[in-house]
Enzyme design. Sequence first.
Site, mmCIF file in Angstrom:
data_model
loop_
_atom_site.group_PDB
_atom_site.id
_atom_site.type_symbol
_atom_site.label_atom_id
_atom_site.label_comp_id
_atom_site.label_asym_id
_atom_site.label_seq_id
_atom_site.Cartn_x
_atom_site.Cartn_y
_atom_site.Cartn_z
ATOM 1 N N GLY A 15 0.758 -1.251 0.000
ATOM 2 C CA GLY A 15 0.000 0.000 0.000
ATOM 3 C C GLY A 15 0.788 1.300 0.000
ATOM 4 C CB THR A 16 4.217 2.449 -1.006
ATOM 5 O OG1 THR A 16 4.304 1.997 -2.346
ATOM 6 C CG2 THR A 16 4.973 1.524 -0.080
ATOM 7 C CG ASN A 17 1.823 3.168 -5.814
ATOM 8 O OD1 ASN A 17 2.326 4.214 -6.218
ATOM 9 N ND2 ASN A 17 2.356 1.982 -6.052
ATOM 10 C CG MET A 70 -1.116 -8.789 -6.460
ATOM 11 S SD MET A 70 -0.092 -8.292 -7.847
ATOM 12 C CE MET A 70 0.722 -9.840 -8.162
ATOM 13 C CE LYS A 71 -10.591 -12.046 -7.277
ATOM 14 N NZ LYS A 71 -9.996 -13.336 -7.633
ATOM 15 C CB ILE A 72 -7.656 -11.036 -13.793
ATOM 16 C CG1 ILE A 72 -6.214 -11.535 -13.790
ATOM 17 C CG2 ILE A 72 -8.159 -10.629 -15.170
ATOM 18 C CD1 ILE A 72 -5.246 -10.804 -14.654
ATOM 19 C CG LEU A 73 -10.772 -5.853 -11.685
ATOM 20 C CD1 LEU A 73 -10.634 -4.342 -11.827
ATOM 21 C CD2 LEU A 73 -11.666 -6.205 -10.512
ATOM 22 C CG ASN A 101 -2.548 -1.470 -12.836
ATOM 23 O OD1 ASN A 101 -2.468 -1.504 -11.608
ATOM 24 N ND2 ASN A 101 -1.781 -2.230 -13.604
ATOM 25 C CG HIS A 108 2.990 -2.742 -15.104
ATOM 26 N ND1 HIS A 108 2.636 -3.966 -14.571
ATOM 27 C CD2 HIS A 108 4.075 -2.967 -15.891
ATOM 28 C CE1 HIS A 108 3.468 -4.886 -15.024
ATOM 29 N NE2 HIS A 108 4.348 -4.307 -15.824
HETATM 30 C C1 GRF Z 1 3.749 -1.408 -7.332
HETATM 31 O O1 GRF Z 1 5.060 -1.622 -7.772
HETATM 32 C C2 GRF Z 1 2.795 -1.312 -8.506
HETATM 33 O O2 GRF Z 1 3.372 -0.741 -9.640
HETATM 34 C C3 GRF Z 1 2.472 -2.764 -8.777
HETATM 35 O O3 GRF Z 1 2.392 -3.344 -7.501
HETATM 36 C C4 GRF Z 1 3.210 -2.600 -6.584
HETATM 37 C C5 GRF Z 1 2.311 -2.196 -5.451
HETATM 38 O O4 GRF Z 1 3.037 -1.564 -4.428
HETATM 39 N N1 GRF Z 1 1.289 -2.904 -9.567
HETATM 40 P P1 GRF Z 1 2.285 -0.869 -3.223
HETATM 41 O O5 GRF Z 1 1.362 -1.903 -2.618
HETATM 42 O O6 GRF Z 1 1.538 0.303 -3.754
HETATM 43 O O7 GRF Z 1 3.378 -0.469 -2.273
#
Ligand code: GRF
Length: 189
Positions: free
Chosen positions: A16-18, A91-94, A108, A110
């Site tokens: 969850g850093t993002n 980590m789930k395909i919608l 998203n 990536h």
């Molecule tokens: C990130 O590197 C994002 O690009 C990828 O999964 C990671 C999630 O990191 N899809 P966080 O949970 O937001 O720290």
Amino acid sequence: MIQKKANIAVFISGRGTNLKALILSSKKQNCNYNIALVVSNKKNAKGLKIAKKNKISTKIISQSFLKTEQKRLAKILVNKNIKFICLAGFMKILSPYFLNFFKNKIINIHPSLLPKYKGLNTHYRALKAKEKFSGCTIHYVSKKLDSGKIIAKKKVKIFKKDTSKKLERRVLKEENKLYPLVLEKLIRS
Ligand code: GRF
């Protein structure tokens, strides 16, 4: 006139850093969005703690996430007047149903410069291919994995002594800066 902030949902599965970066930025006075819901398919996702600490509603979905559950979640999102769904390590395909329901509203982030290195282990693969740059990409989510229309990218230089971990850390720092900026811009446009 005070402009109403757009409601956003963030879907996570882990760290969850993002999510944290999006929350922090949403608290700035001039930010045009508000995180109204955090959805996770993992009940122990670290990001859920971040959401709770910030008094944001959370919702756990099941691993199977069948049509009835998808419909229920879609209703919740509609009731909350969600303008964008931000996938952040989700980590789930919608399903096509869910994607069609929220057409052009799901984005998203990536950890590679798409279209290169779709899928997992992006940093390892970029290093192995002796790339000079890697980075991150924000894109619309489509039925094909990591293949929807690209919205923004940020390049990160690869150094000779880089390991996957080091590169991941540097790319993640850029992800955390890019996601809030791009989201604000999308809402403004
Ligand atoms: C990130 O590197 C994002 O690009 C990828 O999964 C990671 C999630 O990191 N899809 P966080 O949970 O937001 O720290």
